[in-house]
Write a protein that holds these residues in place. Structure first.
Motif, PDB file in Angstrom:
ATOM      1  N   THR A 167      27.696 -24.089  36.752  1.00 41.57           N
ATOM      2  CA  THR A 167      26.998 -23.238  37.845  1.00 41.57           C
ATOM      3  C   THR A 167      27.902 -23.413  39.095  1.00 41.57           C
ATOM      4  N   ASN A 168      28.017 -24.795  39.501  1.00 39.22           N
ATOM      5  CA  ASN A 168      28.591 -24.593  40.911  1.00 39.22           C
ATOM      6  C   ASN A 168      29.873 -24.115  41.049  1.00 39.22           C
ATOM      7  N   CYS A 169      30.889 -24.150  39.862  1.00 40.54           N
ATOM      8  CA  CYS A 169      31.914 -23.500  40.304  1.00 40.54           C
ATOM      9  C   CYS A 169      32.011 -21.884  40.107  1.00 40.54           C
ATOM     10  N   ILE A 170      30.826 -21.626  39.408  1.00 43.38           N
ATOM     11  CA  ILE A 170      30.762 -19.992  39.555  1.00 43.38           C
ATOM     12  C   ILE A 170      30.578 -19.530  40.716  1.00 43.38           C
ATOM     13  N   PHE A 171      29.749 -20.381  41.474  1.00 44.56           N
ATOM     14  CA  PHE A 171      29.136 -20.250  42.971  1.00 44.56           C
ATOM     15  C   PHE A 171      30.525 -20.320  43.741  1.00 44.56           C
ATOM     16  N   THR A 172      31.105 -21.247  43.463  1.00 42.73           N
ATOM     17  CA  THR A 172      32.643 -21.548  44.225  1.00 42.73           C
ATOM     18  C   THR A 172      33.824 -20.698  44.123  1.00 42.73           C
ATOM     19  N   PHE A 210      23.377 -16.950  48.496  1.00 42.57           N
ATOM     20  CA  PHE A 210      24.444 -17.801  48.407  1.00 42.57           C
ATOM     21  C   PHE A 210      25.666 -17.217  48.843  1.00 42.57           C
ATOM     22  N   LYS A 211      25.935 -15.951  49.126  1.00 41.75           N
ATOM     23  CA  LYS A 211      27.007 -15.242  49.752  1.00 41.75           C
ATOM     24  C   LYS A 211      27.150 -15.921  51.236  1.00 41.75           C
ATOM     25  N   GLU A 212      25.982 -16.129  51.579  1.00 42.84           N
ATOM     26  CA  GLU A 212      26.251 -16.714  53.156  1.00 42.84           C
ATOM     27  C   GLU A 212      27.087 -17.968  53.197  1.00 42.84           C
ATOM     28  N   ASP A 213      26.997 -18.869  52.054  1.00 42.51           N
ATOM     29  CA  ASP A 213      28.093 -19.904  51.945  1.00 42.51           C
ATOM     30  C   ASP A 213      29.282 -19.684  51.315  1.00 42.51           C
ATOM     31  N   HIS A 214      29.548 -18.596  50.584  1.00 45.10           N
ATOM     32  CA  HIS A 214      30.629 -18.290  49.853  1.00 45.10           C
ATOM     33  C   HIS A 214      30.760 -16.606  49.767  1.00 45.10           C
ATOM     34  N   PRO A 215      31.604 -16.006  50.852  1.00 42.09           N
ATOM     35  CA  PRO A 215      31.584 -14.560  51.003  1.00 42.09           C
ATOM     36  C   PRO A 215      32.034 -14.020  49.909  1.00 42.09           C
ATOM     37  N   ASP A 216      32.940 -14.668  49.003  1.00 43.95           N
ATOM     38  CA  ASP A 216      33.679 -13.915  47.904  1.00 43.95           C
ATOM     39  C   ASP A 216      32.842 -14.163  46.795  1.00 43.95           C
ATOM     40  N   PHE A 217      31.644 -14.764  46.669  1.00 40.93           N
ATOM     41  CA  PHE A 217      30.944 -14.879  45.627  1.00 40.93           C
ATOM     42  C   PHE A 217      30.590 -13.775  44.858  1.00 40.93           C
ATOM     43  N   LEU A 218      30.655 -13.379  43.466  1.00 38.15           N
ATOM     44  CA  LEU A 218      30.051 -12.442  42.853  1.00 38.15           C
ATOM     45  C   LEU A 218      28.963 -12.832  41.864  1.00 38.15           C
ATOM     46  N   PRO A 219      27.861 -12.235  42.622  1.00 36.11           N
ATOM     47  CA  PRO A 219      26.281 -12.624  41.513  1.00 36.11           C
ATOM     48  C   PRO A 219      26.240 -12.256  40.187  1.00 36.11           C
ATOM     49  N   GLU A 220      27.097 -11.260  39.982  1.00 33.80           N
ATOM     50  CA  GLU A 220      26.922 -10.738  38.467  1.00 33.80           C
ATOM     51  C   GLU A 220      27.533 -11.581  37.569  1.00 33.80           C
ATOM     52  N   LYS A 221      28.575 -12.557  38.085  1.00 34.91           N
ATOM     53  CA  LYS A 221      29.278 -13.736  37.439  1.00 34.91           C
ATOM     54  C   LYS A 221      28.157 -14.829  36.922  1.00 34.91           C
ATOM     55  N   SER A 237      35.532 -33.073  52.639  1.00 32.15           N
ATOM     56  CA  SER A 237      34.403 -32.230  52.367  1.00 32.15           C
ATOM     57  C   SER A 237      34.546 -31.425  51.128  1.00 32.15           C
ATOM     58  N   THR A 238      33.392 -30.867  50.611  1.00 29.40           N
ATOM     59  CA  THR A 238      33.381 -30.159  49.380  1.00 29.40           C
ATOM     60  C   THR A 238      33.499 -28.854  49.625  1.00 29.40           C
ATOM     61  N   PRO A 239      34.330 -27.976  48.763  1.00 30.52           N
ATOM     62  CA  PRO A 239      34.454 -26.627  48.825  1.00 30.52           C
ATOM     63  C   PRO A 239      33.105 -26.139  48.440  1.00 30.52           C
ATOM     64  N   PHE A 240      32.089 -26.644  47.926  1.00 32.04           N
ATOM     65  CA  PHE A 240      30.822 -26.082  47.261  1.00 32.04           C
ATOM     66  C   PHE A 240      29.797 -26.399  48.391  1.00 32.04           C
ATOM     67  N   LYS A 241      29.581 -25.151  49.164  1.00 35.38           N
ATOM     68  CA  LYS A 241      28.523 -25.405  50.532  1.00 35.38           C
ATOM     69  C   LYS A 241      27.152 -25.221  50.375  1.00 35.38           C
ATOM     70  N   ALA A 242      26.722 -24.931  49.223  1.00 33.74           N
ATOM     71  CA  ALA A 242      25.351 -24.593  49.028  1.00 33.74           C
ATOM     72  C   ALA A 242      24.196 -25.866  49.160  1.00 33.74           C
ATOM     73  N   ARG A 244      18.581 -22.029  49.453  1.00 39.56           N
ATOM     74  CA  ARG A 244      19.141 -20.659  49.506  1.00 39.56           C
ATOM     75  C   ARG A 244      18.082 -20.162  48.848  1.00 39.56           C
ATOM     76  N   HIS A 245      17.212 -20.683  48.228  1.00 45.08           N
ATOM     77  CA  HIS A 245      16.058 -20.069  47.270  1.00 45.08           C
ATOM     78  C   HIS A 245      14.890 -19.022  48.279  1.00 45.08           C
ATOM     79  N   LEU A 246      14.405 -18.206  47.859  1.00 45.17           N
ATOM     80  CA  LEU A 246      13.515 -17.384  48.333  1.00 45.17           C
ATOM     81  C   LEU A 246      12.061 -17.540  47.578  1.00 45.17           C
ATOM     82  N   PRO A 247      11.167 -18.124  48.257  1.00 39.74           N
ATOM     83  CA  PRO A 247       9.916 -18.257  47.640  1.00 39.74           C
ATOM     84  C   PRO A 247       9.451 -17.058  46.928  1.00 39.74           C
ATOM     85  N   GLY A 248       8.820 -17.259  45.562  1.00 39.03           N
ATOM     86  CA  GLY A 248       8.492 -15.996  44.868  1.00 39.03           C
ATOM     87  C   GLY A 248       9.215 -15.705  43.833  1.00 39.03           C
ATOM     88  N   GLU A 249      10.534 -16.188  44.043  1.00 36.88           N
ATOM     89  CA  GLU A 249      11.571 -15.926  42.680  1.00 36.88           C
ATOM     90  C   GLU A 249      11.506 -17.108  41.670  1.00 36.88           C
TER      91      GLU A 249
END
Length: 415
Positions: free
Chosen positions: A308-313, A349-360, A187-192, A395-400
């Motif tokens: 994009t996906n590597c930064i998430f992962t 996205f942190k729900e899929d990747h707890p170590d994810f840093l949104p500022e990146k 399986s893939t480590p990219f879980k989104a 993982r998108h919230l409507p309105g954003e």
């Protein structure tokens, strides 16, 4: 009744109600600088909804209202005009009905064809394999020397099995034509996203609005790639999406596509798609730092959501591993998603990747990553933004709002 209550009563938004007021279809009273909607407004609103149900356009509804309001149904000529308008609309709908019925019959045949159709099965000539012509590009990623091929199996003039070895201890395996190196997994480590079948995933997990932006960006990327009739190695991955599937046939027959992804399931699905095309394709499953490719082997690099996906992962774009594989002058075309107006979705996205840093997750970080390894951005194109009116992906919230951009870069120095 105030405007908010009136809008809710008829399942409308306030903007639509104000639009009808601006068009003089609704004429509410004004008290204390607020609209007050009375019984007359409700009657007019019900007429608007009735005429819309009859498929009248807004311009046609305005005409019907004008005739009614000015004549109060006391003018015989006006009554005849209204009757003619209704009859014309009926005839128009009848013609449309016949057209719809014909389309339904054709759709029934299409549905029957697709429901009985089975996926094409591979024959002997379609078997997976590594092209012999690609062997000179297989190098040890540690000591930068050619790899030794042992225990090879051949079918249809391609390598289907074998071992790739180096005296330093590095080893990789060829299995069913796929190069397996360190870091490959089922399986893939990219879980989104759940669906590894990228073709169907775009309809299941993305909104139509977001898909259109992706398609526009793909077209921009394709137009920014150099034209050549010479043999080219085109590198893509990891976590690529659908660009190659959509545009590979527009490249010259001499092109070789190199697809890298850590997931064996993703590789297998891409193999099944790409078998339809008459191109040499090399598949490598594993981490980018373990990929057994010769330095400066790629003429073009396609970033199809890879950064994009590597930064998430991984919290980095992986360009530090990709850059050495690119020739000097290599053109890079990419797609990137901006989340400046979607901080809550990004945090999701942190729900899929707890170590994810949104500022990146910014294009400025991606640009800095590229620059640090000798890749210079030459063009950035804002393709467009979603409206935020619907959910665009898991993982998108409507309105954003999500912005989608294309970029072009060039490898300018050795790293």
């Amino acid at each position: 009744m105030k405007i908010g209550d009136f809008a809710r009563k008829y399942g409308l938004n306030i903007t639509t109600v104000r639009y009808y007021v601006d068009k003089a279809l609704l004429t509410p009273e004004r008290k204390n600088n607020q609209y007050i909607f009375n019984r007359s407004c409700m009657e007019d609103m019900e007429k608007i909804l009735k005429y819309k149900e009859y498929r009248f356009s807004l311009e046609e509804i305005e005409l019907l209202f004008f005739l009614e309001k000015t004549s109060k149904f006391r003018d015989e000529t006006v009554l005849q005009i209204i009757s003619q308008l209704l009859a014309q609309k009926k005839a128009e709908l009848q013609r449309e009905q016949q057209s719809v019925l014909k389309a339904i019959k054709k759709l029934d045949l299409e549905i029957e064809n697709f429901s009985t159709m089975t996926p094409k099965e591979s024959d002997e000539e379609d078997r997976n394999g590594l092209p012999f012509s690609f062997l000179p590009y297989l190098y040890c990623p540690k000591c930068k020397t050619p790899l030794r091929l042992e225990s090879a199996s051949i079918a249809n003039n391609k390598l289907t099995k074998g071992e790739l070895l180096c005296d330093c201890g590095y080893q990789a395996e060829i299995n069913d034509g796929v190069i397996l190196c360190e870091g490959h997994s089922e399986s893939t480590p990219f879980k989104a996203f759940d669906n590894i079948r990228s073709v169907s995933a775009i309809t299941e997990e993305f909104s139509n609005e977001y898909r259109i932006l992706i398609d526009k960006t793909y077209l921009w990327m394709y137009h920014n790639l150099p034209e050549s009739t010479q043999p080219q190695n085109i590198l893509a991955g990891p976590f690529s999406f659908n660009f190659l599937l959509k545009y590979c046939q527009r490249f010259p027959d001499s092109a070789t596509f190199i697809v890298v992804d850590p997931s064996l399931k993703r590789i297998a699905k891409l193999q099944s798609y790409m078998k339809e095309f008459d191109f040499q394709t090399v598949y490598i499953a594993g981490n980018m730092d373990a990929v057994p490719l010769r330095e400066a082997c790629a003429d073009i690099y396609i970033d199809d959501f890879s950064a994009t996906n590597c930064i998430f992962t991984y919290n980095r774009s992986k360009y530090r591993f990709i850059a050495p594989l690119l020739k000097k002058g290599c053109i890079i075309a990419g797609i990137f998603a901006e989340y400046n107006k979607a901080p809550k979705s990004l945090a999701n996205f942190k729900e899929d990747h707890p170590d994810f840093l949104p500022e990146k997750m910014t294009f400025s970080h991606l640009k800095a990553d590229m620059k640090s390894v000798g890749i210079n951005l030459t063009e950035r194109k804002e393709i467009g933004s979603t409206t935020g009116n619907e959910k665009h992906f898991q993982r998108h919230l409507p309105g954003e709002q999500i912005s989608v951009l294309g970029y072009k870069a060039i490898k300018e120095r050795k790293t």
